[in-house]
Write an enzyme that holds these catalytic residues in place. Structure first.
Site, mmCIF file in Angstrom:
data_model
loop_
_atom_site.group_PDB
_atom_site.id
_atom_site.type_symbol
_atom_site.label_atom_id
_atom_site.label_comp_id
_atom_site.label_asym_id
_atom_site.label_seq_id
_atom_site.Cartn_x
_atom_site.Cartn_y
_atom_site.Cartn_z
ATOM 1 C CE1 TYR A 106 -3.902 1.590 -0.661
ATOM 2 C CE2 TYR A 106 -3.455 2.838 1.317
ATOM 3 C CZ TYR A 106 -4.170 2.646 0.155
ATOM 4 O OH TYR A 106 -5.134 3.552 -0.202
ATOM 5 N NE ARG A 158 -7.385 12.681 -3.946
ATOM 6 C CZ ARG A 158 -7.297 11.556 -3.211
ATOM 7 N NH1 ARG A 158 -6.481 10.576 -3.530
ATOM 8 N NH2 ARG A 158 -8.053 11.393 -2.158
ATOM 9 C CE LYS A 176 -7.506 2.692 1.159
ATOM 10 N NZ LYS A 176 -8.086 3.967 1.392
ATOM 11 C CD GLU A 247 -9.503 4.428 -1.658
ATOM 12 O OE1 GLU A 247 -10.359 4.185 -0.792
ATOM 13 O OE2 GLU A 247 -8.462 5.037 -1.416
ATOM 14 C CG ASP A 248 -7.344 7.341 -4.226
ATOM 15 O OD1 ASP A 248 -7.702 7.837 -3.136
ATOM 16 O OD2 ASP A 248 -6.211 6.881 -4.392
ATOM 17 C CG ASP A 270 -10.843 4.878 3.361
ATOM 18 O OD1 ASP A 270 -11.292 4.776 4.519
ATOM 19 O OD2 ASP A 270 -9.627 4.809 3.105
ATOM 20 C CG ASP A 271 -10.170 8.904 -0.847
ATOM 21 O OD1 ASP A 271 -9.092 8.410 -0.520
ATOM 22 O OD2 ASP A 271 -10.831 8.524 -1.832
ATOM 23 C CG ASN A 411 -0.276 8.845 1.900
ATOM 24 O OD1 ASN A 411 0.788 8.612 2.429
ATOM 25 N ND2 ASN A 411 -1.444 8.507 2.405
HETATM 26 P P1 NAD Z 1 -8.425 16.700 -2.833
HETATM 27 O O1 NAD Z 1 -7.972 16.823 -4.245
HETATM 28 O O2 NAD Z 1 -9.851 16.472 -2.546
HETATM 29 O O3 NAD Z 1 -7.991 18.030 -2.046
HETATM 30 C C1 NAD Z 1 -6.751 18.660 -2.174
HETATM 31 C C2 NAD Z 1 -6.912 20.061 -1.625
HETATM 32 O O4 NAD Z 1 -5.618 20.672 -1.558
HETATM 33 C C3 NAD Z 1 -7.787 20.982 -2.467
HETATM 34 O O5 NAD Z 1 -8.677 21.671 -1.635
HETATM 35 C C4 NAD Z 1 -6.800 21.970 -3.084
HETATM 36 O O6 NAD Z 1 -7.359 23.262 -3.283
HETATM 37 C C5 NAD Z 1 -5.758 22.026 -2.003
HETATM 38 N N1 NAD Z 1 -4.480 22.527 -2.496
HETATM 39 C C6 NAD Z 1 -3.851 22.230 -3.646
HETATM 40 N N2 NAD Z 1 -2.723 22.958 -3.746
HETATM 41 C C7 NAD Z 1 -2.648 23.708 -2.637
HETATM 42 C C8 NAD Z 1 -1.711 24.650 -2.151
HETATM 43 N N3 NAD Z 1 -0.627 24.956 -2.852
HETATM 44 N N4 NAD Z 1 -1.960 25.214 -0.953
HETATM 45 C C9 NAD Z 1 -3.043 24.908 -0.239
HETATM 46 N N5 NAD Z 1 -3.966 24.022 -0.646
HETATM 47 C C10 NAD Z 1 -3.764 23.431 -1.823
HETATM 48 O O7 NAD Z 1 -7.528 15.565 -2.200
HETATM 49 P P2 NAD Z 1 -7.775 14.796 -0.805
HETATM 50 O O8 NAD Z 1 -8.550 13.572 -1.029
HETATM 51 O O9 NAD Z 1 -8.264 15.759 0.195
HETATM 52 O O10 NAD Z 1 -6.286 14.309 -0.463
HETATM 53 C C11 NAD Z 1 -5.269 15.260 -0.210
HETATM 54 C C12 NAD Z 1 -4.018 14.520 0.269
HETATM 55 O O11 NAD Z 1 -4.295 13.857 1.488
HETATM 56 C C13 NAD Z 1 -3.489 13.448 -0.688
HETATM 57 O O12 NAD Z 1 -2.087 13.483 -0.681
HETATM 58 C C14 NAD Z 1 -3.946 12.177 -0.077
HETATM 59 O O13 NAD Z 1 -3.096 11.083 -0.398
HETATM 60 C C15 NAD Z 1 -3.834 12.530 1.389
HETATM 61 N N6 NAD Z 1 -4.668 11.649 2.219
HETATM 62 C C16 NAD Z 1 -4.045 10.961 3.210
HETATM 63 C C17 NAD Z 1 -4.776 10.108 4.003
HETATM 64 C C18 NAD Z 1 -4.133 9.327 5.113
HETATM 65 O O14 NAD Z 1 -4.626 8.290 5.515
HETATM 66 N N7 NAD Z 1 -3.036 9.791 5.639
HETATM 67 C C19 NAD Z 1 -6.135 9.961 3.778
HETATM 68 C C20 NAD Z 1 -6.756 10.697 2.754
HETATM 69 C C21 NAD Z 1 -5.994 11.560 1.983
#
Ligand code: NAD
Length: 550
Positions: A106, A158, A176, A247-248, A270-271, A411
């Site tokens: 993963y 995404r 997953k 997912e994603d 899940d996101d 991530n």
């Molecule tokens: P998403 O595309 O829904 O949201 C991304 C957000 O970041 C958007 O609101 C965008 O406007 C903002 N953004 C982009 N560039 C930016 C910048 N320069 N400054 C400030 N904000 C900015 O994506 P998501 O599903 O919310 O996921 C975001 C990240 O979180 C990914 O890397 C994902 O892998 C990670 N994530 C981690 C976990 C975990 O278990 N640790 C869980 C879910 C998501």
């Protein structure tokens, strides 16, 4: 979990696979572990080397081989090949070495595996349903040889923080679902990974000779909605009661799909929801260390997408459960997106951000100024902007707070807002830190810190097991709240003392049982379960778990 019925009658007692066919069936194959008697009875004599190995020796051999491989991607490919040859052995290795193997099957390695999917593809796993299959999705789903209880589906738009990877996103549902089986014992035969291939807008992939998906631009609008809807109806008809995890998906689709189906079908995202629960659990743990109350925190998110608003929404509910009014709770959560601080009156804000578009605050374009202005007690990075928690950001948090909460959850590792080492170094060891990617322990001024991943994998396996075990019709926010409390309660004093806000990963099956029981309890209490509550919900959950052995 009891093995689900195979739709195709592949193995009855009278005509169970034998000989080479048996060795090529990953669900039945034991390789060199077939006993002398089995070799005799099943037509295997001469087809295997003479020495009979135990599963333990086989597992040790796999690990020895794996550790000689120079890159994580090669390890990923080797483990995939094992999964295709011998499912029980694959899961034995994963379950017994989850700390070492999870980052390979993963995050973070799965991100690279998706980027290289066309190159490393060997055997198909899961189903690819493309927009050319419109009108025939129900027929196509019948080709799946098992009766699915759990589908993880993506449209690849995404993938982690890597963007649109089209059909290459298949690595995510596959990874997953492996974690569902390894971390919570959902039977592998009950798991169905699916990619909805609606094209890709990724130019590089469209021009990549090895890309395996449709070479066309993404379906949008009504065509996209009706395609996904056909899939949803077909999946529920083919596999009644199936749990479907989105997912994603890119956030414009993710929120829409969740809201469209959450009250009528057994679905979750899940996101949005899993991330929310794991982050809330981390906050509960951090507050046990610094003695604060959730309702008194001020949280500044970097990012305003699925993860950020999912977390913020659950945090608001949890603050209200502690006695805050909704207005007070909302005002304690602030979002920064690519255009700066989300504030009232800003043009073109999407619907999921509106709750957090607070009035009375002038726009702020950069994160550091937002920190200095709002004075948060916690910052949570979920924007996939690597390195965004600069030394200045971390120092500002340490200046404002005796023990600042710093979660760098993006991530894969290249997108992490800061490393564990930087989080501790620039806060002089005072940060209460969680990360989205794995980091080694850090030693600073003689003190050792063990940062643990705020990874959804603590939450979704247990939630899925609880929903399936209880036969719940829906997946509710109350279940994620219960999961967050349960996960936080699994963190011991010794974990907190070394800076760990989550339990050790090797405890994951025990943690998942507790989460599953809490989730199933909600299903029984709310009348969502399939039948009356058993006397012992935990025992029911445990009785359904898959154990990888021959
Ligand atoms: P998403 O595309 O829904 O949201 C991304 C957000 O970041 C958007 O609101 C965008 O406007 C903002 N953004 C982009 N560039 C930016 C910048 N320069 N400054 C400030 N904000 C900015 O994506 P998501 O599903 O919310 O996921 C975001 C990240 O979180 C990914 O890397 C994902 O892998 C990670 N994530 C981690 C976990 C975990 O278990 N640790 C869980 C879910 C998501």
């Amino acid at each position: 979990m009891n093995r689900p019925a195979r739709v195709v009658a592949q193995s009855t007692s009278s005509d169970s696979p034998q000989g080479m066919t048996l060795l090529r069936d990953p669900l039945l194959n034991k390789g060199t572990a077939f006993t002398e008697a089995e070799r005799e009875a099943l037509g295997l004599r001469g087809l295997l080397p003479p020495c009979v190995l135990t599963m333990e020796t086989q597992a040790q051999r796999v690990l020895t081989n794996l550790r000689t491989l120079p890159t994580d991607l090669e390890k990923y490919v080797a483990l995939n090949a094992l999964h295709d040859r011998n499912e029980a052995l694959f899961f034995r290795v994963v379950v017994d070495n989850i700390d070492e193997i999870q980052p390979i099957i993963y995050t973070p390695t799965v991100g690279l595996a998706c980027q290289k999917f066309g190159l490393i593809f060997q055997r198909p796993r899961g189903m690819f349903i493309s927009s050319r299959d419109r009108g025939q999705i129900a027929e196509i789903l019948k080709n799946w040889p098992y009766s699915a209880k759990l589908i993880v589906v993506t449209d690849g738009e995404r993938i982690l923080g890597l963007g649109d990877l089209g059909a290459n996103g298949m690595g995510i549902p596959v990874g997953k679902l492996s974690l569902y089986s390894a971390c919570a014992g959902v039977h592998p035969e009950a798991c169905l990974p699916i990619v909805l291939d609606v094209g890709t807008n990724n130019e590089e992939l469209l021009n990549d000779p090895y890309y395996l998906g449709l070479r066309e631009r993404r379906l949008t609008g009504e065509a996209y909605d009706s395609f996904v809807d056909e899939f949803m109806q077909a999946a529920r008809k083919t596999f009644p009661g199936v749990l479907i995890q989105f997912e994603d998906f890119a956030n414009h689709s993710a929120f829409k799909l969740l809201h469209k189906y959450r009250d009528e079908a057994c679905v979750f995202n899940d996101d949005i929801q899993g991330t929310a629960a794991v982050a809330l659990a981390g906050l509960f743990s951090a507050l046990r260390v610094n003695g604060g109350k959730l309702k008194d925190q001020k949280i500044l998110f970097l990012g305003a997408g699925e993860a950020a608003t999912g977390i913020a929404d659950l945090v608001v509910s949890a603050m209200m459960a502690e006695g805050a009014s909704e207005a007070e709770a909302l005002r304690r959560n602030w979002l920064v997106d690519s255009r700066g601080l989300v504030v009232g009156g800003r043009e073109g804000l999407s619907g999921h951000k509106l709750r957090y578009a607070h009035t009375g605050q002038a726009p702020i374009s950069d994160f550091l100024t937002a920190i200095k202005t709002l004075k948060p007690t916690a910052i949570i990075g979920v924007a996939a902007v690597g390195g965004a928690f600069t030394p200045e950001v971390l120092e500002a948090m340490a200046e404002l707070n005796e023990q600042p909460i710093v979660f760098a959850l993006s991530n894969p590792t290249s997108k992490a807002e800061c490393s564990a080492e930087d989080a501790y170094r620039y806060t002089k060891g005072r940060a209460l830190f969680a990360c989205g990617s794995p980091y080694d322990p850090v030693t600073l001024n003689g003190r050792s810190f063990v940062p643990r991943q705020g990874n959804n994998s603590y939450i979704f396996p247990g939630v899925g097991l609880g929903v399936i075990a209880s036969g719940s019709k829906l997946v509710t926010d109350e279940m994620f709240m219960a999961a967050a409390h349960t996960l936080a309660n699994c963190v011991g004093k010794e974990d907190l003392a070394q800076g760990s806000l989550y339990p050790a990963l090797p405890r994951i099956r025990e943690v998942s049982v507790r989460i599953a029981a809490a989730v199933a309890d909600v299903a029984y209490q709310r009348g969502l379960a399939d039948g009356p509550a058993p006397n012992d919900v935990k025992a029911l959950v445990q009785s359904q778990m898959y154990e990888p052995h021959y």
